[in-house]
Design an enzyme around this catalytic site. Structure first.
Site, mmCIF file in Angstrom:
data_model
loop_
_atom_site.group_PDB
_atom_site.id
_atom_site.type_symbol
_atom_site.label_atom_id
_atom_site.label_comp_id
_atom_site.label_asym_id
_atom_site.label_seq_id
_atom_site.Cartn_x
_atom_site.Cartn_y
_atom_site.Cartn_z
ATOM 1 N N ASP A 1 0.758 -1.243 0.000
ATOM 2 C CA ASP A 1 0.000 0.000 0.000
ATOM 3 C C ASP A 1 0.798 1.308 0.000
ATOM 4 O O ASP A 1 0.557 2.169 -0.812
ATOM 5 C CB ASP A 1 -0.932 0.028 1.216
ATOM 6 N N GLU B 1 0.971 -8.996 11.619
ATOM 7 C CA GLU B 1 0.893 -8.696 10.187
ATOM 8 C C GLU B 1 2.275 -8.708 9.524
ATOM 9 O O GLU B 1 2.476 -9.291 8.472
ATOM 10 C CB GLU B 1 0.240 -7.309 10.044
HETATM 11 C C1 GLC Z 1 -3.084 -4.222 3.599
HETATM 12 C C2 GLC Z 1 -1.917 -4.816 2.812
HETATM 13 C C3 GLC Z 1 -2.457 -5.728 1.729
HETATM 14 C C4 GLC Z 1 -3.333 -6.781 2.363
HETATM 15 C C5 GLC Z 1 -4.423 -6.178 3.259
HETATM 16 C C6 GLC Z 1 -5.125 -7.230 4.093
HETATM 17 O O1 GLC Z 1 -3.891 -3.424 2.823
HETATM 18 O O2 GLC Z 1 -1.105 -3.830 2.292
HETATM 19 O O3 GLC Z 1 -1.414 -6.329 1.012
HETATM 20 O O4 GLC Z 1 -3.909 -7.586 1.388
HETATM 21 O O5 GLC Z 1 -3.854 -5.258 4.150
HETATM 22 O O6 GLC Z 1 -4.205 -7.955 4.846
#
Ligand code: GLC
Length: 420
Positions: free
Chosen positions: A165, A391
């Protein structure tokens, strides 16, 4: 043998299974209960890799649920809103995109599905015509919607489409996005995760302006390709698609299908990939399709070239990895740790992501760099050993980053980092 081996692997395996079961919403697995309460595209595919370690049927179900949300255009959305939840912003009312079997976001995410379907099939499942056709339509969509000029590189029209992101790569291209009409909104991510780990408001304004652009253009691929204020060629999505195309061709051959068109797509991507090579940086970099400007530093996606079967600059890539390893105790940070924009805690500007490590290590092993593949695996193992399954991780001190009890980290433990 690193510090990862002083850990209680059995307890972690139990914990990883518990996380998947806890995040299971019956047919799909949420990435992390409060932070991301819906189905996310590549998260789900990695979840299937984890499920396959103890419940193969559930793994297939995960993939099939995602395929149910396919748009008539072939696009597989990045988020599928199967239920209503108020803890996430922007939700379905902001995206206004319900072209598939349910409401969803209007953009896609890195196409890892074909590679995982092949993995599940090779481990004893049959190759299905239906899944092959669905993925073939998705891949075709990438080529027509995100590379209409046939350059052999995939554009992302929103930073979220890359799956990475707030990468520094997007900073300059995002400056061209007009935010004057965005209006007020209330973020929900900051209720769950510390601001120091999340994108800034200035980034969020631009993310929303791009969603509003998609809505205003009725999520029409042609209009988006022609008019989007953000179109950046991404080596991450392109490498993942190239690999996925090879795996799709394997599925097609197994089914006795004609794969000539897939082979043509593979050839285009193989030739196209060299456009990412940045001689000044000595690595693969993204570039802005609107201005031609190239990013000045590498990211973890630069190391996905071997995973894509591209070995032209292997020695240079290994030199890069060596230099990065001298800066960070834990590989592979999401962004070049020598660069000013590197931030070890802020999302995709530094932290280590276990599933990206898995892809990088898979590629390095396949091209014979087993030492580096094993180093990346043992770093991932050590990170999970000391910080559990968040995460992502701080590449410098190994601390947990982002949301807790995270599906893909648990899956990567089960299928890869936790195995001896
Ligand atoms: C964030 C991450 C993306 C992922 C999402 C859910 O947006 O950057 O890669 O898929 O979270 O985990």
């Amino acid at each position: 043998m690193g510090e990862g081996d002083a850990i209680d692997a059995e307890a972690l395996t139990e914990e990883a299974r518990r996380i998947l079961i806890e995040n299971d919403r019956g047919g799909y697995t949420v990435p992390s209960a409060r932070l991301y309460p819906f189905q996310w595209n590549w998260d789900s595919v990695f979840a299937a890799v984890g499920w396959a370690e103890f419940d193969r049927d559930r793994a297939w179900r995960e993939i099939d649920t995602l395929l149910e949300a396919q748009w008539p255009s072939g696009m597989l959305p990045h988020i599928v809103f199967w239920t209503e939840e108020s803890t996430y912003f922007p939700g379905p009312d902001v995206w206004c995109a319900d072209r598939g079997g349910t409401s969803s976001s209007g953009i896609s995410q890195p196409p890892v599905a074909a590679t995982v379907i092949r993995r599940l099939s090779e481990a004893g499942g049959e190759v299905s015509e239906r899944r092959f056709d669905a993925i073939d339509r998705w891949h075709r969509w990438w080529h027509t919607a995100r590379d209409p000029e046939g350059r052999g590189v995939m554009a992302v029209v929103h930073p979220w489409e890359s799956g990475r992101d707030n990468l520094p790569d997007w900073d300059r291209p995002l400056c061209a996005v007009d935010i004057s009409g965005v209006g007020g909104y209330s973020r929900r991510d900051l209720d769950v995760v510390d601001q120091a780990m999340r994108p800034h408001k200035a980034d969020y304004d631009r993310y929303l302006a791009l969603v509003q652009f998609g809505v205003a253009n009725d999520w029409d691929d042609e209009r988006i390709a022609l008019g989007s204020p953000f179109r950046v060629a991404d080596p991450g999505v392109t490498a993942i698609l190239l690999r996925a195309e090879r795996d799709l061709a394997w599925m097609g051959r197994t089914l006795g299908r004609d794969v000539t068109v897939i082979e043509e797509r593979i050839a285009r991507l193989e030739t196209g990939f060299e456009q990412f090579w940045n001689p000044a940086a000595g690595t693969y970099c993204s570039f802005d399709l609107l201005t031609g400007a190239m990013a000045e530093a590498g990211t973890s996606a630069s190391f996905l070239a071997p995973y894509a079967g591209v070995t032209d600059h292997l020695d240079e890539l290994v030199d890069e990895l060596t230099a990065w390893s001298e800066r960070c105790r834990f590989l592979v940070p999401s962004f070049d740790p020598r660069h000013d924009a590197f931030e070890p805690l802020r999302y995709w500007r530094g932290p280590v992501w276990s599933m990206v490590n898995f892809l990088i290590a898979t590629g390095l092993r396949e091209v014979g760099h087993c030492h580096w593949a094993e180093r990346i695996r043992s770093d991932t193992r050590a990170l999970i050993g000391r910080s559990g399954m968040p995460e992502s991780f701080d590449p410098v001190d190994g601390g947990p980053v982002g949301g807790p009890r995270f599906t893909w980290t648990a899956a990567m433990w089960l299928a890869w980092a936790g195995r001896m």
